[in-house]
Design a protein around this motif. Sequence first.
Motif, short mmCIF file in Angstrom:
data_model
loop_
_atom_site.label_atom_id
_atom_site.label_comp_id
_atom_site.label_asym_id
_atom_site.label_seq_id
_atom_site.Cartn_x
_atom_site.Cartn_y
_atom_site.Cartn_z
N LEU A 71 0.97 -1.01 -0.16
CA LEU A 71 0.04 -0.07 -0.01
C LEU A 71 0.93 1.28 0.07
CD1 LEU A 71 -2.75 -1.04 2.51
CD2 LEU A 71 -3.18 -0.41 0.04
N HIS A 72 1.92 1.22 0.67
CA HIS A 72 2.94 2.40 0.68
C HIS A 72 3.37 2.78 -0.66
CE1 HIS A 72 6.30 5.07 1.81
NE2 HIS A 72 6.97 4.27 1.24
N TYR A 73 4.03 1.65 -1.36
CA TYR A 73 4.63 2.04 -2.62
C TYR A 73 3.38 2.55 -3.66
CZ TYR A 73 9.15 1.12 -1.09
OH TYR A 73 10.36 1.20 -0.14
N TYR A 74 2.03 1.93 -3.62
CA TYR A 74 0.92 2.22 -4.38
C TYR A 74 0.79 3.52 -4.04
CZ TYR A 74 0.40 -2.37 -6.59
OH TYR A 74 0.29 -3.60 -7.44
N ARG A 75 0.61 4.11 -2.95
CA ARG A 75 0.42 5.42 -2.86
C ARG A 75 1.37 6.47 -3.21
NH1 ARG A 75 -1.92 3.34 2.77
NH2 ARG A 75 -3.91 3.28 2.55
N GLN A 76 2.79 5.97 -3.15
CA GLN A 76 3.79 6.58 -3.71
C GLN A 76 3.52 6.93 -5.21
OE1 GLN A 76 6.33 8.33 -1.90
NE2 GLN A 76 5.03 7.80 -0.32
N ALA A 77 3.11 5.75 -5.90
CA ALA A 77 2.76 5.85 -7.25
C ALA A 77 1.76 6.99 -7.49
CB ALA A 77 2.42 4.58 -7.62
N SER A 78 0.60 6.90 -6.79
CA SER A 78 -0.61 7.74 -6.71
C SER A 78 -0.16 9.21 -6.80
CB SER A 78 -1.67 7.38 -5.56
OG SER A 78 -2.80 8.33 -5.89
N SER A 85 -0.06 15.38 -13.13
CA SER A 85 -1.66 15.43 -13.62
C SER A 85 -1.86 14.37 -14.61
CB SER A 85 -1.55 16.69 -14.44
OG SER A 85 -1.53 17.81 -13.14
N ASP A 86 -1.30 13.16 -14.20
CA ASP A 86 -1.56 12.02 -15.30
C ASP A 86 -2.73 11.02 -14.94
OD1 ASP A 86 -1.37 9.49 -16.67
OD2 ASP A 86 0.78 9.23 -16.56
N SER A 87 -3.77 11.51 -15.62
CA SER A 87 -5.27 10.83 -14.96
C SER A 87 -5.17 9.48 -15.04
CB SER A 87 -6.39 11.60 -15.92
OG SER A 87 -6.29 11.35 -16.91
N LEU A 88 -4.75 8.69 -16.00
CA LEU A 88 -4.64 7.63 -16.42
C LEU A 88 -3.90 6.56 -15.25
CD1 LEU A 88 -5.24 4.84 -17.94
CD2 LEU A 88 -3.39 5.04 -19.10
N ASN A 89 -2.81 7.16 -15.00
CA ASN A 89 -2.02 6.54 -14.00
C ASN A 89 -2.49 7.15 -12.54
OD1 ASN A 89 0.10 4.80 -15.09
ND2 ASN A 89 0.79 6.79 -16.10
N ILE A 90 -3.04 7.99 -12.33
CA ILE A 90 -3.79 8.12 -11.09
C ILE A 90 -4.95 7.00 -10.92
CG2 ILE A 90 -5.38 9.62 -9.81
CD1 ILE A 90 -3.93 12.11 -11.13
N ASP A 126 -7.90 3.88 -22.57
CA ASP A 126 -7.04 2.84 -22.84
C ASP A 126 -7.64 1.22 -22.89
OD1 ASP A 126 -4.86 0.90 -22.00
OD2 ASP A 126 -3.75 2.48 -22.56
N LYS A 127 -7.80 0.61 -23.72
CA LYS A 127 -8.24 -0.73 -23.59
C LYS A 127 -7.45 -1.74 -23.10
CE LYS A 127 -11.90 -1.77 -26.46
NZ LYS A 127 -12.11 -1.79 -27.88
N SER A 128 -6.13 -1.96 -22.88
CA SER A 128 -5.68 -2.54 -22.12
C SER A 128 -5.74 -2.39 -20.54
CB SER A 128 -3.90 -2.63 -22.24
OG SER A 128 -3.30 -3.39 -21.44
N ALA A 129 -5.82 -1.15 -20.30
CA ALA A 129 -6.05 -0.78 -19.04
C ALA A 129 -7.49 -0.83 -18.35
CB ALA A 129 -5.86 0.74 -18.67
N GLN A 130 -8.34 -0.85 -19.49
CA GLN A 130 -9.76 -1.04 -19.14
C GLN A 130 -9.89 -2.56 -18.92
OE1 GLN A 130 -12.15 0.39 -22.35
NE2 GLN A 130 -11.96 2.54 -21.48
N ALA A 131 -9.20 -3.31 -19.39
CA ALA A 131 -9.31 -4.99 -19.63
C ALA A 131 -8.99 -5.28 -18.11
CB ALA A 131 -8.72 -5.53 -20.74
N LYS A 132 -7.76 -4.86 -17.68
CA LYS A 132 -7.28 -5.31 -16.27
C LYS A 132 -8.44 -4.78 -15.39
CE LYS A 132 -2.48 -5.03 -18.21
NZ LYS A 132 -1.47 -4.44 -18.27
#
Length: 235
Positions: A71-78, A85-90, A126-132
């Motif tokens: 969770l710590h590292y996923y929050r760092q990624a967020s 301001s990268d909405s897809l990666n947010i 993004d089709k790949s992100a949506q599928a996942k």
Amino acid sequence: LVSTAGKDSAAVKLYLEIGSLYDANDPAVALLYLRKAAQVSREIDYSPGNLKTMRSLANVFRIQGQFDSTLHYYRQASLLSEKGSDSLNIGISLFNIGSTYRIIAKLDSALHYCLQGSKLIEAYGDKSAQAKMNNGMQLLYYYLPNYEKAISYGEKAVQQAREIKDDNLLLQSLSNLSMSYKDLQQLDRSISVLREALKLAEKAGDIYAESAILVNLGGVYLEKKDYVKLRKYAL
């Protein structure tokens, strides 16, 4: 290649690649290279590398079952995604946080973060992100449990995985979908998707996935009271 690596984006990618090779079977070595990737990314201010490193670190800790660190590292990624301001990666980061909460059975938190993340991922297109995402949502609703919603998301994930020709994601989506079919007593449909998943696992040489699918097939035949086939798949 490491002996001649400098301090540039190519070095970061090299360290990330080595980390991914070790993440499942030697996490200590994986962490060593991922921390090198993080260090170089910071020194050269390479944002894509820093973001990918945070996700990769989260994945290593997830595999080890260290979910506080995950969770710590996923929050760092967020935070890094928000900074850029990268909405897809947010969206992906929020969804990953939600998926981690699902694994540790904090389902209210899981639903909160996954719904937030899914809105951003859906909007980006993004089709790949949506599928996942759809595969992740089917798992979440399976455990809530809401099998009808799980099937709705699962069937979308299967369709999208076929469209983008991602056999690994298709295998996962089919396997997950089979569980909801089974629990709704749609046993023939469960068998059908598991058999397709089994062919994909055999083609990929993925023995772990193959064994899990065989166990699930045995479970469906247990429900059908077909003990001959149950014994075959269990063995």
